[in-house]
Design an enzyme around this catalytic site. Sequence first.
Site, short mmCIF file in Angstrom:
data_model
loop_
_atom_site.label_atom_id
_atom_site.label_comp_id
_atom_site.label_asym_id
_atom_site.label_seq_id
_atom_site.Cartn_x
_atom_site.Cartn_y
_atom_site.Cartn_z
N HIS A 193 0.85 -1.15 -0.09
CA HIS A 193 -0.06 -0.07 0.03
C HIS A 193 1.01 1.33 0.01
CE1 HIS A 193 -3.85 -1.54 2.08
NE2 HIS A 193 -4.06 -1.41 0.66
N CYS A 289 -2.75 3.04 8.97
CA CYS A 289 -3.95 2.06 8.54
C CYS A 289 -5.21 2.04 9.55
CB CYS A 289 -3.33 0.78 8.57
SG CYS A 289 -1.70 0.32 7.78
N1 ARG Z 1 -4.14 -7.04 6.97
C1 ARG Z 1 -4.41 -6.07 5.98
C2 ARG Z 1 -4.16 -6.08 4.61
O1 ARG Z 1 -3.51 -7.09 4.14
C3 ARG Z 1 -3.58 -4.95 6.52
C4 ARG Z 1 -4.10 -3.60 5.95
C5 ARG Z 1 -3.08 -2.41 6.28
N2 ARG Z 1 -3.44 -1.17 5.86
C6 ARG Z 1 -2.92 -0.30 5.43
N3 ARG Z 1 -3.32 0.56 5.10
N4 ARG Z 1 -1.51 -0.50 4.71
O2 ARG Z 1 -5.24 -5.85 4.04
#
Ligand code: ARG
Length: 295
Positions: A193, A289
């Site tokens: 991300h 997040c």
């Molecule tokens: N386990 C989640 C996923 O892989 C973690 C999300 C983390 N969020 C972020 N904005 N980086 O989707």
Amino acid sequence: MTIQTVDDLEFDIEDLESMPPPSAVLMTTPGHFDVSYVINPHMQGNIGSIDHEAAAEQWDALRAVYQAIGFDVSVVEGAPGLPDMVFCANQTLPYLTPSGDRGIIASKMHAPERRDEVPHYVRFFTGLGYENLSLPSRVNDFEGSGDALWHPRRRLLYGGYGFRSDVRAYEFISDKLKAPVVLLDLNDPDFYHLDTCLCPLDEETCMIYPDAFDDDGLDLIYEMFDDVIEVPEVEARKHFATNAHCPDERHVIIPENCDETVDVLTEFGFLPIEVDTAEFIKSGGSVFCMKQMYW
Ligand code: ARG
């Protein structure tokens, strides 16, 4: 307008319309948080390993930090069967129009396991009177404020793509939100991300993990920000330094174990606040997040 390289830039940042920063914080309770599947490399080996008591304490402490520095925190309750819902940055992208109307773009989660999270947030925001803009059907995935980040105080977005968001989302978003989108191609699966490798701090300053970007992306970031703080690899990859959050252009809420980054932030005049998010890092997420900012 979407921007792929510095040659596409037809504006200076000062020419862009200014935008008030969002001032409300949303979080989602961790009662149903878990690692029950693997959709990013950080989750590997962590199925069933969450210490739920520790997670609850870390979440409470994070909420207390936002409150202590003057933010109201609203809460959407986590729901059973949605172990990643605690990462409430991902299901929507909140926006403010030039005339002051508020809205969200509802995400299309890449992983089927996360798709049922989205309606919970659509309900929350439409309940506040937000408009809900749906993405066109040709866009396959888009993960909200996980991949789309506002430049502090400017009508300008950074759009990460490659793992969780479809680059075609950004043409639509740019058109609807009347904001140019600087496209950033993500290539390293640990930085799946944009909010794991780019952390805007204030209008002039951001933190990045440089190797998560290609040359075009790096050139663009260096063009848009006067000061770019490059975070050491272990602090970014393992301890989520670049998933910090600066909600007020002053305090930087940052995961523990990022000592070099904390020192540099202090030299730049920011006030780092270190928090333990170890249970959430097992799932590939940390401070940025775990909250959504909105107007
Ligand atoms: N386990 C989640 C996923 O892989 C973690 C999300 C983390 N969020 C972020 N904005 N980086 O989707």
